[in-house]
Design a protein around this motif. Sequence first.
Motif, short mmCIF file in Angstrom:
data_model
loop_
_atom_site.label_atom_id
_atom_site.label_comp_id
_atom_site.label_asym_id
_atom_site.label_seq_id
_atom_site.Cartn_x
_atom_site.Cartn_y
_atom_site.Cartn_z
N UNK A 47 0.86 -1.19 0.00
CA UNK A 47 0.00 0.00 0.00
C UNK A 47 0.89 1.24 0.00
N UNK A 48 0.62 2.13 -0.94
CA UNK A 48 1.32 3.41 -1.01
C UNK A 48 0.35 4.49 -0.57
N UNK A 49 0.72 5.23 0.45
CA UNK A 49 -0.07 6.36 0.92
C UNK A 49 0.50 7.61 0.30
N UNK A 50 -0.37 8.44 -0.31
CA UNK A 50 0.08 9.69 -0.92
C UNK A 50 -0.80 10.83 -0.43
N UNK A 51 -0.18 11.97 -0.15
CA UNK A 51 -0.95 13.14 0.27
C UNK A 51 -1.69 13.73 -0.92
N UNK A 52 -2.76 14.45 -0.62
CA UNK A 52 -3.61 15.03 -1.67
C UNK A 52 -2.83 15.90 -2.64
N UNK A 53 -1.93 16.70 -2.12
CA UNK A 53 -1.16 17.61 -2.97
C UNK A 53 -0.33 16.83 -3.99
N UNK A 54 0.28 15.73 -3.58
CA UNK A 54 1.09 14.94 -4.50
C UNK A 54 0.24 14.21 -5.53
N UNK A 55 -0.94 13.77 -5.11
CA UNK A 55 -1.86 13.14 -6.07
C UNK A 55 -2.22 14.14 -7.16
N UNK A 56 -2.54 15.37 -6.77
CA UNK A 56 -2.89 16.40 -7.75
C UNK A 56 -1.71 16.74 -8.66
N UNK A 57 -0.51 16.68 -8.10
CA UNK A 57 0.70 17.03 -8.84
C UNK A 57 0.95 16.08 -10.01
N UNK A 58 0.64 14.81 -9.82
CA UNK A 58 0.88 13.82 -10.90
C UNK A 58 -0.33 12.91 -11.04
N UNK A 59 -1.50 13.52 -11.16
CA UNK A 59 -2.77 12.79 -11.18
C UNK A 59 -2.86 11.77 -12.31
N UNK A 60 -2.42 12.12 -13.51
CA UNK A 60 -2.54 11.21 -14.65
C UNK A 60 -1.79 9.91 -14.41
#
Length: 102
Positions: A47-60
């Motif tokens: 399981x990889x946990x990612x913060x919202x900001x990082x998800x938005x940064x490389x969403x594709x």
Amino acid sequence: MKFFLLSDNIDTRMGLRLAGIEGVVVHEKHETLEALDRAMADPQIGIILMTEKLIRLCAETVYDYKLHRRTPLIVEIPDRHGSGDSGSIIAEYIKDAIGITI
């Protein structure tokens, strides 16, 4: 299987480190993509946990991994600056995957 954290701030990393979850702090898109690729290639990480900001940064890239890879699971977590509005994110995933707005 292990958890792994990709965070954009030290506070989130330290909090999860206290719970025994290793991770890295990244800020730029290229750093995030490199760390994500390394984590995706590690067979011990489940399981990889990612913060919202990082998800938005490389969403594709994240959405592509979520749609085409079974493991590891990528989970978006709110951080101290996040909105915590995971309901709308789930609705967006459903809309992208099957074309239905809920």
